[in-house]
Write an enzyme that holds these catalytic residues in place. Structure first.
Site, PDB file in Angstrom:
ATOM      1  N   LYS A 164       0.188 -15.178   9.360  1.00  0.00           N
ATOM      2  CA  LYS A 164      -0.440 -14.487   8.236  1.00  0.00           C
ATOM      3  C   LYS A 164       0.603 -14.209   7.158  1.00  0.00           C
ATOM      4  O   LYS A 164       1.650 -13.609   7.423  1.00  0.00           O
ATOM      5  CB  LYS A 164      -1.085 -13.180   8.701  1.00  0.00           C
ATOM      6  CG  LYS A 164      -2.266 -13.373   9.646  1.00  0.00           C
ATOM      7  CD  LYS A 164      -3.436 -14.038   8.959  1.00  0.00           C
ATOM      8  CE  LYS A 164      -4.660 -14.093   9.870  1.00  0.00           C
ATOM      9  NZ  LYS A 164      -5.832 -14.690   9.182  1.00  0.00           N
ATOM     10  N   LYS A 268     -16.546 -20.954   9.594  1.00  0.00           N
ATOM     11  CA  LYS A 268     -16.649 -19.746  10.415  1.00  0.00           C
ATOM     12  C   LYS A 268     -18.121 -19.399  10.561  1.00  0.00           C
ATOM     13  O   LYS A 268     -18.852 -19.325   9.571  1.00  0.00           O
ATOM     14  CB  LYS A 268     -15.902 -18.573   9.769  1.00  0.00           C
ATOM     15  CG  LYS A 268     -14.394 -18.645   9.898  1.00  0.00           C
ATOM     16  CD  LYS A 268     -13.730 -17.436   9.273  1.00  0.00           C
ATOM     17  CE  LYS A 268     -12.213 -17.492   9.437  1.00  0.00           C
ATOM     18  NZ  LYS A 268     -11.533 -16.428   8.672  1.00  0.00           N
TER      19      LYS A 268
END
EC number: 5.1.1.-
Length: 357
Positions: A164, A268
């Site tokens: 991240k 997703k």
């Protein structure tokens, strides 16, 4: 009334603590605050669906998802689960602002239906393979903590780490370098979660290149609505650029691909639902665009559904379905057998294979 008619719908909160806070560019969470939908059919078959709102990413919360899911109960009762595409169209047309609820309903309906049919969901969706291999995400932590997490990940036999980024450039680059030092043989992808400007994204990649680090992928470097920024980054680097938050549905993906704004798409279920995910996958395949599958902060239940979809369709280049490994407890069992980063679905006999503990 057929044996696959929906006779019962139960909606309840599903809150699961994380092992430690998980921080990305848009915020930090310490628990999965989700919603569980349980659907029962006339023949007694039961299906589970999970709604996983992540307010910074989806604009939805556990409270709004609970309210919307409860509002669907009377809508669903009496419908035939065999007509799952019709049910999907109905809930999306009425609850279009609650994508995670639509996804949870589709999940529960298809789990119940494939239980009734006696086939695993991945077989129902095509049966292209029986397993998927996920990466492991490392959040926005200090380089020292990132080093520890990377070493632990490598020791588990996982072969890819998703880092991240999207915050302070120097800190981001130091974090990635620490991970590379801890696990020099592991593949790396980056996820900025909309945190950069286009120029910042390119500066990050340049700084990493100067340290001899080349990620396999940079995901969602800029704000989800900044299609021109995505295109600018894509045109100025050889590192593949993926759309995540920008790729909410098939129409947005079609626009991105027509523009040449990205060259990889992350599907997703919580953004699109299962039916729309199938459309996005078909669109990308037709244009030879690599596919990724990812997740919000989801339990074994929703992750199993995503794994069944990816295995059933096959052809996903990147798999990011690690969130059950971030949870402090697991209210479900089954769905897949895990070895290192590989989820093996071959032991599932019907549906998702998920049971409540």
């Amino acid at each position: 009334m057929s044996r696959t008619t929906i006779t019962s719908v139960v909606v309840e909160p599903l809150t699961i603590p994380l092992l430690e806070p998980f921080t990305i560019a848009t915020g930090s969470v310490n628990a999965a605050r989700n919603v569980l939908i349980t659907i029962t059919l006339q023949d007694g078959s039961t299906g589970y669906g999970e709604c996983a709102p992540l307010p910074p990413s989806t604009g939805q919360s556990q409270e709004t998802a609970l309210a919307a899911a409860q509002g669907c109960i009377d809508l669903l009762k009496g419908k035939d689960a065999a007509h799952w595409r019709q049910i999907s169209h109905l809930v999306h047309s009425m609850y279009y602002a609650q994508s995670v609820v639509c996804a949870g309903i589709e999940m529960a309906v298809l789990d119940a239906l494939t239980h009734s049919y006696g086939v695993p969901l991945y077989v129902f969706l095509g049966g292209a393979s029986t397993n998927v291999t996920t990466d492991m995400s490392i959040p926005m932590v200090s380089p020292e903590r990132a080093y520890e997490l990377a070493a632990e990940t490598a020791a588990r036999g996982i072969t890819c780490i998703k880092v991240k980024v999207g915050g302070d450039l120097r800190e981001d680059v130091d974090r990635v370098e620490a991970i590379r030092n801890a696990a020099p043989n592991i593949s790396l992808t980056l996820d900025a979660n909309q945190g950069y400007t286009a120029n910042e994204a390119l500066l990050c990649l340049e700084a990493l290149d100067n340290r001899d680090i080349r990620p396999l992928l940079l995901e969602q470097p800029v704000h989800k609505d900044d299609y021109e920024g995505l295109r600018y980054v894509t045109e100025h680097t050889t590192v593949p650029i993926a759309a995540d938050e920008s790729a909410a549905n098939a129409s947005s993906v079609a626009r991105l691909l027509k523009m040449g704004a990205v060259n990889t798409v992350n599907i997703k279920l919580m953004k699109a639902g299962i039916v729309e995910a199938l459309d996005i996958a078909a669109l990308c395949r037709s244009m030879h665009v690599p596919l990724m599958i990812g997740a919000m902060i989801e339990s074994r239940l929703a992750i199993a559904a995503a794994a069944h979809l990816a295995a059933g369709l096959g052809g996903f280049t990147f798999i990011d379905l690690d969130t059950p490994m971030l949870l402090a407890e697991d209210p479900f069992k089954g769905g897949y057998d895990q070895r290192a980063g590989t989820y093996d679905l071959s032991s599932v006999r019907s549906g998702l294979g998920i049971e409540r503990r």
